[in-house]
Design an enzyme around this catalytic site. Structure first.
Site, PDB file in Angstrom:
ATOM      1  N   CYS A 245       9.438  -0.197  11.371  1.00  0.00           N
ATOM      2  CA  CYS A 245       8.470  -1.039  11.081  1.00  0.00           C
ATOM      3  C   CYS A 245       8.749  -2.354  10.532  1.00  0.00           C
ATOM      4  O   CYS A 245       7.877  -3.206  10.690  1.00  0.00           O
ATOM      5  CB  CYS A 245       7.438  -0.283   9.968  1.00  0.00           C
ATOM      6  SG  CYS A 245       8.231  -0.220   8.502  1.00  0.00           S
TER       7      CYS A 245
ATOM      8  N   LEU B 194       0.797  -1.388   0.057  1.00  0.00           N
ATOM      9  CA  LEU B 194       0.081   0.139  -0.036  1.00  0.00           C
ATOM     10  C   LEU B 194       0.807   1.247   0.003  1.00  0.00           C
ATOM     11  O   LEU B 194       1.921   1.458   0.667  1.00  0.00           O
ATOM     12  CB  LEU B 194      -1.024   0.041   1.283  1.00  0.00           C
ATOM     13  CG  LEU B 194      -2.028  -1.178   1.206  1.00  0.00           C
ATOM     14  CD1 LEU B 194      -2.564  -1.149   2.881  1.00  0.00           C
ATOM     15  CD2 LEU B 194      -3.163  -0.867   0.258  1.00  0.00           C
TER      16      LEU B 194
ATOM     17  N   HIS C 209       1.695   6.871   9.661  1.00  0.00           N
ATOM     18  CA  HIS C 209       1.513   6.676  11.223  1.00  0.00           C
ATOM     19  C   HIS C 209       2.308   7.663  11.920  1.00  0.00           C
ATOM     20  O   HIS C 209       3.278   8.322  11.468  1.00  0.00           O
ATOM     21  CB  HIS C 209       2.596   5.100  11.451  1.00  0.00           C
ATOM     22  CG  HIS C 209       1.797   4.214  10.665  1.00  0.00           C
ATOM     23  ND1 HIS C 209       2.416   3.252   9.931  1.00  0.00           N
ATOM     24  CD2 HIS C 209       0.621   3.517  10.913  1.00  0.00           C
ATOM     25  CE1 HIS C 209       1.662   2.107   9.451  1.00  0.00           C
ATOM     26  NE2 HIS C 209       0.204   2.485  10.187  1.00  0.00           N
TER      27      HIS C 209
ATOM     28  N   GLU D 110       5.819  -4.695  12.413  1.00  0.00           N
ATOM     29  CA  GLU D 110       5.625  -3.752  13.660  1.00  0.00           C
ATOM     30  C   GLU D 110       4.205  -3.347  13.994  1.00  0.00           C
ATOM     31  O   GLU D 110       3.777  -3.244  14.939  1.00  0.00           O
ATOM     32  CB  GLU D 110       6.449  -2.557  13.486  1.00  0.00           C
ATOM     33  CG  GLU D 110       6.090  -1.524  14.325  1.00  0.00           C
ATOM     34  CD  GLU D 110       6.725  -0.218  14.322  1.00  0.00           C
ATOM     35  OE1 GLU D 110       7.498   0.246  15.068  1.00  0.00           O
ATOM     36  OE2 GLU D 110       6.554   0.577  13.276  1.00  0.00           O
TER      37      GLU D 110
ATOM     38  N   ARG E 176      -4.541  -5.767   5.121  1.00  0.00           N
ATOM     39  CA  ARG E 176      -3.281  -6.500   5.999  1.00  0.00           C
ATOM     40  C   ARG E 176      -3.897  -7.269   7.371  1.00  0.00           C
ATOM     41  O   ARG E 176      -3.049  -7.569   7.968  1.00  0.00           O
ATOM     42  CB  ARG E 176      -2.616  -5.155   6.690  1.00  0.00           C
ATOM     43  CG  ARG E 176      -1.943  -4.337   5.542  1.00  0.00           C
ATOM     44  CD  ARG E 176      -0.858  -3.283   5.851  1.00  0.00           C
ATOM     45  NE  ARG E 176       0.279  -4.095   6.584  1.00  0.00           N
ATOM     46  CZ  ARG E 176       1.151  -3.560   7.390  1.00  0.00           C
ATOM     47  NH1 ARG E 176       1.105  -2.502   7.263  1.00  0.00           N
ATOM     48  NH2 ARG E 176       2.072  -4.419   8.036  1.00  0.00           N
TER      49      ARG E 176
ATOM     50  N   ASP F  94       2.335  -6.417   2.242  1.00  0.00           N
ATOM     51  CA  ASP F  94       2.945  -5.506   3.201  1.00  0.00           C
ATOM     52  C   ASP F  94       3.307  -6.372   4.536  1.00  0.00           C
ATOM     53  O   ASP F  94       3.662  -5.756   5.605  1.00  0.00           O
ATOM     54  CB  ASP F  94       1.823  -4.556   3.798  1.00  0.00           C
ATOM     55  CG  ASP F  94       1.845  -3.275   2.800  1.00  0.00           C
ATOM     56  OD1 ASP F  94       2.810  -2.827   2.361  1.00  0.00           O
ATOM     57  OD2 ASP F  94       0.617  -3.024   2.507  1.00  0.00           O
TER      58      ASP F  94
ATOM     59  N   ARG G  60      -5.236   4.996   9.991  1.00  0.00           N
ATOM     60  CA  ARG G  60      -5.003   3.401  10.331  1.00  0.00           C
ATOM     61  C   ARG G  60      -5.690   3.135  11.462  1.00  0.00           C
ATOM     62  O   ARG G  60      -6.298   2.028  11.832  1.00  0.00           O
ATOM     63  CB  ARG G  60      -3.828   2.884   9.902  1.00  0.00           C
ATOM     64  CG  ARG G  60      -3.083   3.053   8.739  1.00  0.00           C
ATOM     65  CD  ARG G  60      -3.818   1.909   7.845  1.00  0.00           C
ATOM     66  NE  ARG G  60      -3.362   2.326   6.427  1.00  0.00           N
ATOM     67  CZ  ARG G  60      -2.417   1.500   5.760  1.00  0.00           C
ATOM     68  NH1 ARG G  60      -1.568   0.936   6.527  1.00  0.00           N
ATOM     69  NH2 ARG G  60      -1.958   2.055   4.620  1.00  0.00           N
TER      70      ARG G  60
END
Ligand code: CIR
Length: 258
Positions: free
Chosen positions: A248, A19, A163, A67, A87, A62, A133
């Protein structure tokens, strides 16, 4: 020495379909990504991290960004419910891996969504990004899971980046390392060091004064080196093309587990 374990997950052959939300999609070279991932894992290993490989999830582009699927606090692993539907099944293998390490396991439930990339721990303060998210129910469930264990949860609006940790992480002394233009409310962080490179705001604490960061933030490396840190860089360019950063690619656990 307390044990240091890191969960990692080999990149999916479909990584190039990962993504992309806030940046232009670049062409990902999966072969190169695998080499970069191996070097990242080696850097952790070299600094005394025991590597735990989560079973690969090759159908999930992904899945290397492990993480996002679990948040650790004390001996509890909170399995997330990723904000992106594509995900959601990534959590399955992660659940098995954390249970095998001896963590107590808890879950984020519908309607909550939470990505681990939105969770920044600074001692017992847990900042959580309310982002594209992570929703309000996700924030609430994080609070319910960790406040009884002694955490103070601070929610932070995130609208400019994917994020919270795309814009801010923390140095070993708790100072927030922040790319201010990417942060909605810098005033939430009591003490911060601002950096000019977006990738420079993301560091992994390797232990002592050692930091792991992306090779794409050389000016920040100089600033941190000049402040007395030993900075180890890794080239993660292929992951950056699908909005990944240095944190991540692993979940670090320090000492408290089985
Ligand atoms: C995604 O959009 O979910 C992935 N392409 C990138 C996730 C990066 N995760 C992170 O920084 N914690």
């Amino acid at each position: 020495m307390p044990s240091k374990k890191a969960l990692v997950r080999r990149p999916s052959p479909r990584l190039a379909e990962g993504l992309v939300t806030h940046i232009e999609r670049g062409k990902v070279d999966v072969g190169r990504a695998v080499k970069q991932w191996e070097a990242y894992v080696e850097a952790l290993r070299k600094h005394d991290w025991e590597i735990i490989q989560v079973d690969p999830a090759d159908d999930c582009p992904d899945s290397v960004f492990v993480e996002d699927t679990v948040v650790m606090y004390k001996n509890v692993a909170l399995i997330t419910r990723p904000g992106a539907k594509s995900r959601r099944t990534e959590t399955i293998g992660v659940e098995e891996a954390v249970a095998a390490v001896g963590c107590s396991v808890n879950w984020v439930w519908e309607p909550g969504t939470l990505d681990g990339g939105d969770v920044l721990k600074v001692g017992d303060t847990i900042y959580v990004g309310r982002s594209g998210r992570t929703n309000a129910a996700g924030v609430q469930q994080l609070r319910a899971a960790f406040e009884p264990l002694g955490a103070r949860v601070v929610a932070a609006p995130v609208s400019k980046v994917l994020h919270l940790k795309s814009a801010v992480t923390a140095l070993p002394d708790g100072t927030a390392l922040a790319h201010i233009p990417s942060i909605d409310r810098p005033s939430l962080f009591p003490r911060f060091l601002s950096v000019t490179e977006e990738a420079g705001s993301s560091v992994v604490l390797l232990g002592g004064n050692k930091l792991l960061m992306s090779a794409s933030a050389p000016k920040t490396k100089d600033v941190l080196t000049d402040l007395g840190y030993e900075v180890i860089t890794v080239d993660i360019s292929e992951f950056e093309k699908v909005e990944g950063c240095v944190t991540c690619l692993s979940v670090r656990m320090r000492g408290l587990y089985a």
